[in-house]
Write a protein that holds these residues in place. Structure first.
Motif, PDB file in Angstrom:
ATOM      1  N   SER A 243      71.666  14.943 -99.506  1.00 19.57           N
ATOM      2  CA  SER A 243      70.765  14.151 -98.663  1.00 19.57           C
ATOM      3  C   SER A 243      71.096  14.335 -97.186  1.00 19.57           C
ATOM      4  N   ALA A 244      72.385  14.487 -96.860  1.00 21.94           N
ATOM      5  CA  ALA A 244      72.762  14.762 -95.470  1.00 21.94           C
ATOM      6  C   ALA A 244      72.176  16.092 -95.005  1.00 21.94           C
ATOM      7  N   ALA A 245      72.221  17.111 -95.874  1.00 22.09           N
ATOM      8  CA  ALA A 245      71.652  18.415 -95.526  1.00 22.09           C
ATOM      9  C   ALA A 245      70.145  18.314 -95.333  1.00 22.09           C
ATOM     10  N   MET A 246      69.481  17.512 -96.152  1.00 22.40           N
ATOM     11  CA  MET A 246      68.024  17.379 -96.003  1.00 22.40           C
ATOM     12  C   MET A 246      67.667  16.673 -94.709  1.00 22.40           C
ATOM     13  N   VAL A 247      68.450  15.682 -94.314  1.00 22.40           N
ATOM     14  CA  VAL A 247      68.199  15.009 -93.048  1.00 22.40           C
ATOM     15  C   VAL A 247      68.419  15.970 -91.876  1.00 22.40           C
ATOM     16  N   ASN A 248      69.459  16.773 -91.944  1.00 21.21           N
ATOM     17  CA  ASN A 248      69.793  17.681 -90.842  1.00 21.21           C
ATOM     18  C   ASN A 248      68.897  18.914 -90.787  1.00 21.21           C
ATOM     19  N   LYS A 249      68.478  19.405 -91.960  1.00 22.98           N
ATOM     20  CA  LYS A 249      67.737  20.664 -92.013  1.00 22.98           C
ATOM     21  C   LYS A 249      66.248  20.480 -92.266  1.00 22.98           C
ATOM     22  N   GLY A 250      65.859  19.340 -92.830  1.00 26.50           N
ATOM     23  CA  GLY A 250      64.479  19.156 -93.240  1.00 26.50           C
ATOM     24  C   GLY A 250      64.242  19.715 -94.625  1.00 26.50           C
ATOM     25  N   GLY A 251      63.056  19.466 -95.142  1.00 24.37           N
ATOM     26  CA  GLY A 251      62.731  19.956 -96.477  1.00 24.37           C
ATOM     27  C   GLY A 251      61.440  19.357 -96.987  1.00 24.37           C
ATOM     28  N   VAL A 252      61.248  19.419 -98.280  1.00 27.09           N
ATOM     29  CA  VAL A 252      60.057  18.864 -98.910  1.00 27.09           C
ATOM     30  C   VAL A 252      60.459  18.156-100.191  1.00 27.09           C
ATOM     31  N   ILE A 253      59.630  17.211-100.595  1.00 28.11           N
ATOM     32  CA  ILE A 253      59.722  16.579-101.909  1.00 28.11           C
ATOM     33  C   ILE A 253      58.423  16.873-102.621  1.00 28.11           C
ATOM     34  N   GLU A 254      58.495  17.460-103.819  1.00 30.96           N
ATOM     35  CA  GLU A 254      57.307  17.872-104.547  1.00 30.96           C
ATOM     36  C   GLU A 254      57.388  17.473-106.004  1.00 30.96           C
ATOM     37  N   ALA A 255      56.209  17.275-106.591  1.00 30.90           N
ATOM     38  CA  ALA A 255      56.121  16.921-107.998  1.00 30.90           C
ATOM     39  C   ALA A 255      56.371  18.148-108.862  1.00 30.90           C
ATOM     40  N   CYS A 256      57.028  17.932-109.975  1.00 27.90           N
ATOM     41  CA  CYS A 256      57.191  18.972-110.987  1.00 27.90           C
ATOM     42  C   CYS A 256      56.295  18.618-112.158  1.00 27.90           C
ATOM     43  N   PRO A 257      55.333  19.459-112.520  1.00 26.60           N
ATOM     44  CA  PRO A 257      54.392  19.099-113.580  1.00 26.60           C
ATOM     45  C   PRO A 257      55.068  18.977-114.932  1.00 26.60           C
ATOM     46  N   ALA A 258      54.437  18.187-115.803  1.00 26.91           N
ATOM     47  CA  ALA A 258      54.995  17.971-117.138  1.00 26.91           C
ATOM     48  C   ALA A 258      54.873  19.213-118.007  1.00 26.91           C
ATOM     49  N   MET A 259      53.816  20.004-117.809  1.00 27.01           N
ATOM     50  CA  MET A 259      53.575  21.185-118.643  1.00 27.01           C
ATOM     51  C   MET A 259      53.471  22.426-117.764  1.00 27.01           C
ATOM     52  N   VAL A 260      54.590  22.995-117.417  1.00 30.70           N
ATOM     53  CA  VAL A 260      54.622  24.243-116.660  1.00 30.70           C
ATOM     54  C   VAL A 260      54.426  25.406-117.624  1.00 30.70           C
ATOM     55  N   THR A 261      53.431  26.233-117.365  1.00 32.17           N
ATOM     56  CA  THR A 261      53.160  27.370-118.245  1.00 32.17           C
ATOM     57  C   THR A 261      53.646  28.695-117.678  1.00 32.17           C
ATOM     58  N   GLY A 262      54.054  28.717-116.425  1.00 28.58           N
ATOM     59  CA  GLY A 262      54.554  29.963-115.866  1.00 28.58           C
ATOM     60  C   GLY A 262      54.869  29.826-114.397  1.00 28.58           C
ATOM     61  N   SER A 263      55.545  30.855-113.865  1.00 26.06           N
ATOM     62  CA  SER A 263      55.920  30.889-112.443  1.00 26.06           C
ATOM     63  C   SER A 263      55.546  32.245-111.855  1.00 26.06           C
ATOM     64  N   PRO A 264      54.243  32.504-111.668  1.00 28.92           N
ATOM     65  CA  PRO A 264      53.827  33.806-111.130  1.00 28.92           C
ATOM     66  C   PRO A 264      54.143  33.928-109.645  1.00 28.92           C
ATOM     67  N   SER A 265      54.350  35.144-109.213  1.00 30.91           N
ATOM     68  CA  SER A 265      54.566  35.431-107.793  1.00 30.91           C
ATOM     69  C   SER A 265      53.767  36.664-107.410  1.00 30.91           C
ATOM     70  N   VAL A 266      53.440  36.766-106.126  1.00 34.17           N
ATOM     71  CA  VAL A 266      52.634  37.876-105.608  1.00 34.17           C
ATOM     72  C   VAL A 266      53.327  38.437-104.373  1.00 34.17           C
ATOM     73  N   ASN A 267      53.432  39.755-104.298  1.00 23.68           N
ATOM     74  CA  ASN A 267      53.935  40.438-103.109  1.00 23.68           C
ATOM     75  C   ASN A 267      52.768  41.046-102.351  1.00 23.68           C
ATOM     76  N   LEU A 268      52.685  40.746-101.064  1.00 17.47           N
ATOM     77  CA  LEU A 268      51.601  41.216-100.215  1.00 17.47           C
ATOM     78  C   LEU A 268      52.146  42.106 -99.098  1.00 17.47           C
ATOM     79  N   LEU A 269      51.271  42.959 -98.583  1.00 21.17           N
ATOM     80  CA  LEU A 269      51.532  43.684 -97.344  1.00 21.17           C
ATOM     81  C   LEU A 269      50.431  43.309 -96.363  1.00 21.17           C
TER      82      LEU A 269
END
Length: 594
Positions: A243-269
């Protein structure tokens, strides 16, 4: 020298003549005289002889720098070399590379993001939500400021009582190192409040909502130190440090869904002109603590065209913000009310490890990738009667003789029992026929001619008539960073000799098998692995076999289970996770891919 020799032979097998004339490895002459904590960029900047060598090599030729992370040191080096950087200015890349800035870009692109909020650094967060009051995050001299994070989290929990888990991410971390999470359902004191909120058909009066926020915040304050999970416990041993690091550096709080079906990623140019191109897509693989340990190609969670479209829109917004060059975008696929949805969760403004693996895969396979269809196709090879020995054949044979891990048809391998056998036959069940332009086919045939083929090849149909193009699909799985404490004790030549005898190799004839991505000498204890197959099941099976082979050669990891040791050497977690996924995929009957 071992690393240079490995890539020399790999390039020769891929059809590159005189590879030692195609690249240079520059070692800064002052690397042993400068402190270890300095970056490679800074060490190169402080090595004038190495600078002069680079300038002499590129003199009179078009040249530019493709960096990973871009900072002031990279900018200073580019100025000293008088070369442009294919990337954003450090001011833009630093400000937009944070987790909180990524959420802002995704919102500007009108791409879905998880429910959540950004935690700023040293500023005042003003919420439009009447449940929250203004609060100010200043220096960490006041430990009560960590309570502001809990107040924000409590508000999110009341607004979204159905979310089972919330993830907290530090702005400046990567690879899951800055993640912490809390499972709300494990806090029993919150059950009565959340049950009442779930049963309501409409939002309660504001006073009741504020009362619920206060009750949830009190429960979190009591339970957070005991219930929170921290991905990098070696860096942040407890909730107080995190929590000290989050106060000093910043960050986000996000929901984690109950049914995650995948973690796709995309590389762009993102070209300097603003043109956005999809280079590759992957399905990310994580350990249970949100630590990235690899990826499979291509992604398989969502329709490919929809994913490519969402990524291109984000890329366009990045260009408007001053970003050019390579970027990676991470998504989460989930089921919500029976519908498949996609959330954008992270932005990597750099040349990513997954894109590096794709470039290596694309080089050894010589095919083409269609991002809208999600297919990577290589030409099917039909043997003709006349045989012809090429320079690539000689390189492939020399590669075998020098105990490398890439072999051609006819090499000795072993079967699953470990006994010596003929080369493994691999099923071809992913045939795709595509009639296209002759010029494209001639281009593909020119790529084939550069491969390690011991006979003349042409593209023919089953009845023997020449087709414009006949293709097969390829898949791969990668890990860019496998670290084992015993790897430095292994001799380079002995390791690759055992690879050849045990069939841990890449077959340039079929363009399937295992290739190693050597980032450093074995003394560093680190290597990368790329496994290619006709199907995802085959690719994962190849990786499981390669990790089993490494385990037999170097023995079980002798690191203990302390957070610091696990942070340094990841072989045990990578091995167990990939074996589990390979077994899970193998348990399903393979189906022909069309």
């Amino acid at each position: 020298e071992d690393i240079a020799g490995y890539y020399d032979k790999l390039l020769q097998v891929g059809g590159v003549g005189e590879p030692d004339q195609r690249y240079r490895i520059i070692v800064p002459e002052n690397h042993n005289r400068l402190p270890d904590h300095l970056s490679l960029t800074r060490i190169l900047y402080c090595s004038p002889y190495a600078i002069k060598r680079i300038q002499a090599i590129v003199k009179g030729r078009p040249a530019y720098i493709v960096p990973s992370h871009i900072g002031e040191e990279e900018l200073a080096l580019a100025v000293k070399l008088n070369m442009p950087i294919l990337g954003a200015h450090p001011d833009q890349s630093h400000s937009l590379a944070s987790k909180s800035s990524a959420r802002a870009i995704f919102k500007d692109a009108e791409v879905n993001v998880p429910p959540g909020v950004e935690i700023p650094v040293g500023g005042r967060q003003v919420s439009s939500n009447p449940l929250t009051v203004q609060y100010e995050i200043e220096a960490m001299d006041n430990p009560d400021q960590a309570e502001d994070i809990l107040a924000t989290l409590a508000t999110l929990v009341v607004e979204h009582p159905d979310v089972p888990r919330w993830i907290l991410k530090l702005d400046d971390e990567h690879g899951g190192r800055g993640h912490a999470w809390i499972d709300i359902g494990t806090i029993r004191s919150l059950e009565p409040v959340l049950d009442r909120l779930k049963q309501l058909q409409r939002p309660p009066p504001l006073a009741r909502q504020r009362e619920a926020v206060g009750a949830v915040e009190a429960g979190l304050r009591r339970s957070m130190p005991r219930r929170v999970g921290i991905a990098a416990a070696a860096l942040y041993p407890s909730w107080i440090e995190f929590s000290a690091a989050m106060v000093n550096k910043g960050g986000v709080i996000e929901a984690c869904p109950a049914m995650v079906t995948g973690s796709p990623s995309v590389n762009l140019l993102i070209a300097p002109t603003g043109a956005v191109s999809v280079l590759s897509t992957h399905e990310q693989i994580f350990c249970p603590a949100y630590r990235f340990i690899g990826a499979s190609f291509p992604q398989s969670s969502v329709p490919h065209a929809a994913l490519a479209q969402a990524a291109e829109v984000i890329g366009t917004c990045c260009y408007k913000g001053g970003i050019i060059g390579h970027i990676g975008i991470d998504f989460v696929a989930l089921k919500e009310s029976g519908m498949l949805r996609l959330w954008a969760v992270d932005l990597n403004i750099r040349y990513t490890a997954t894109q590096a693996s794709f470039d290596m895969f694309n080089f050894v396979c010589g095919g083409k990738f269609d991002p809208t269809a999600g297919t990577y196709l290589v030409p099917e090879i039909i043997e003709e009667e006349e045989e012809a020995q090429t320079e690539s054949d000689l390189a492939s044979q020399q590669l075998q003789d020098e105990n490398m891990s890439v072999v051609d048809e006819g090499s000795v391998t072993t079967d699953d029992t470990g006994s010596v056998a003929a080369p493994r036959s691999r099923p071809v069940n992913n045939k795709v026929v595509d009639v296209g332009e002759r010029s494209e086919v001639e281009s593909v045939n020119s790529n084939i001619s550069r491969g390690s083929l011991s006979v003349v090849k042409k593209l023919r149909s089953e009845d023997g008539s020449l087709l414009d193009s006949q293709w097969e699909r390829r898949f791969y799985v990668m890990n860019d960073f496998v670290s084992h404490s015993n790897l430095p004790s292994i001799q380079y030549a002995a390791f690759f000799n055992r690879c050849r005898l045990d069939g841990v190799c890449f077959d340039m004839q079929e363009r399937v098998g295992t290739a190693f991505n050597l980032m450093d000498s074995f003394a560093s204890g680190v290597l990368g692995i790329l496994c290619v197959g006709h199907s995802p099941q085959e690719a994962f099976r190849e990786l499981a076999m390669a990790l089993d082979f490494i385990s037999r050669q170097v023995g079980p990891s002798d690191t203990d289970d302390t957070p610091i040791a696990l942070e340094k050497h990841n072989f045990r977690s990578v091995h167990s996770t990939m074996k589990y996924l390979a077994d899970k995929l193998s348990s399903h009957a393979p189906r022909p891919l069309k």
